[in-house]
Design an enzyme around this catalytic site. Structure first.
Site, mmCIF file in Angstrom:
data_model
loop_
_atom_site.group_PDB
_atom_site.id
_atom_site.type_symbol
_atom_site.label_atom_id
_atom_site.label_comp_id
_atom_site.label_asym_id
_atom_site.label_seq_id
_atom_site.Cartn_x
_atom_site.Cartn_y
_atom_site.Cartn_z
ATOM 1 C CB SER A 1 -29.932 -14.629 60.974
ATOM 2 O OG SER A 1 -29.002 -15.172 60.077
ATOM 3 C CD GLU B 1 -24.209 -8.797 61.781
ATOM 4 O OE1 GLU B 1 -24.749 -9.599 61.002
ATOM 5 O OE2 GLU B 1 -24.832 -8.134 62.604
#
Length: 312
Positions: A164, A258
């Site tokens: 991330s 995502e």
């Protein structure tokens, strides 16, 4: 090395009933979750919970864990208890939107990385926004890199890993090393990397309903805390938009549910255009940093990462 690989697997029936409780626990572990949770009190609560949950959920069997300080920055080694004699190491940059994450959070993936690769893993607790906005985290990443060089590992012995926002940090660290004319890491291993703070990718709009972990509002909140009024096109914030030439061989893993999917797919395309060896692995039905979960697809992804490093 293979330039591009798409790995898609279906969720098994055995995994389906486990998703809801696991999702709640790991979502709590991974991010603050909403702009409303960006108050100092809520951030402190989130960070404290991450420390506790990370320590409780990290698979530490057969591992040694040694905390240390790099100057004033907390850091930790995660190692196999069995001696292996390999001088290769992983420098792990944790995620959390640059606003959360700590050594406890880092234990989940650092222990998994050490287990599947056999390498020692160095994690570090970089300063967090909004108290410490850009470039504090980048300066701390460089400090961790220099620590490894001082310990005599050499760039060719170091794989930089990030999930991330940690993937963003790993890429920006490489930019800084390249700009300084220094040796680059042996490889990059990126899990659901955040590469484009302009949020220009189609998945920010198209996958909002399918993403159980992140929302565009959360991304906007954490980027504001970290970047402030800076130009979001700056490659030190959006490394996707910078010169990626001479970057090390890169493995990118992402779930197809995502909102950050485009960040990974576009990064893979940009790396290939810059003639950087790159492999993109897309896991069907998976979410942001699914590798943290105790599920079969997470184990398969970690094993694939270990094979990638062995192939170099």
């Amino acid at each position: 090395m293979e330039k591009l690989q798409l790995g898609r697997k279906r969720k098994t029936d055995a995994e389906k009933p486990r998703m809801d409780p696991l999702m709640r626990a790991l979502k709590a572990l991974h991010s603050a979750g909403s702009p409303e949770a960006m108050t100092p009190e809520e951030l402190e609560h989130q960070r404290r919970n991450q420390e506790i949950l990370g320590r409780l959920t990290a698979p530490m069997a057969g591992m040694e864990y040694e905390e240390l300080s790099i100057g004033t920055m907390p850091a930790a080694w995660t190692r196999l208890k069995a001696p292996h004699g390999d001088r290769r190491v992983i420098l792990y940059c944790h995620g959390g939107g640059y606003t959360s994450g700590n050594l406890g959070y880092s234990r989940v993936l650092s222990s998994k990385l050490a287990h599947v690769t056999g390498y020692d893993v160095l994690s570090f607790e970089y300063r967090l926004a909004p108290e410490h906005p850009y470039p504090a985290a980048v300066e701390d990443a460089m400090r961790a890199w220099d620590y490894l060089m001082y310990r005599g590992y050499g760039a060719e012995n170091v794989t930089v890993t990030g999930d991330s926002a940690g993937g963003n940090l790993a890429l920006v660290l490489c930019r800084r090393l390249k700009a300084a004319g220094r040796w680059m890491p042996r490889a990059l291993l990126l899990m659901s990397p955040w590469t484009d703070m302009t949020m220009s990718g189609a998945s920010y709009r198209e996958r909002v309903e399918s993403d159980p972990m992140l929302t565009p509002e959360y991304i906007e909140a954490v980027r504001r805390a970290y970047a402030g009024d800076r130009d979001l096109h700056d490659p030190d914030l959006s490394p996707l938009l910078g010169d990626l030439g001479s970057f090390p061989p890169t493995l990118i893993q992402v779930g197809d549910h995502e909102i950050l999917y485009s960040d990974s797919a576009s990064l893979a395309a940009a790396l290939r255009a810059a003639h950087v060896p790159c492999r993109l692995e897309v896991s069907e039905g998976m979410w942001h940093v699914f590798q943290m979960f105790p599920i079969k697809k997470a184990a398969a992804a970690m094993e694939s990462a270990a094979r990638f490093l062995l192939e170099l």
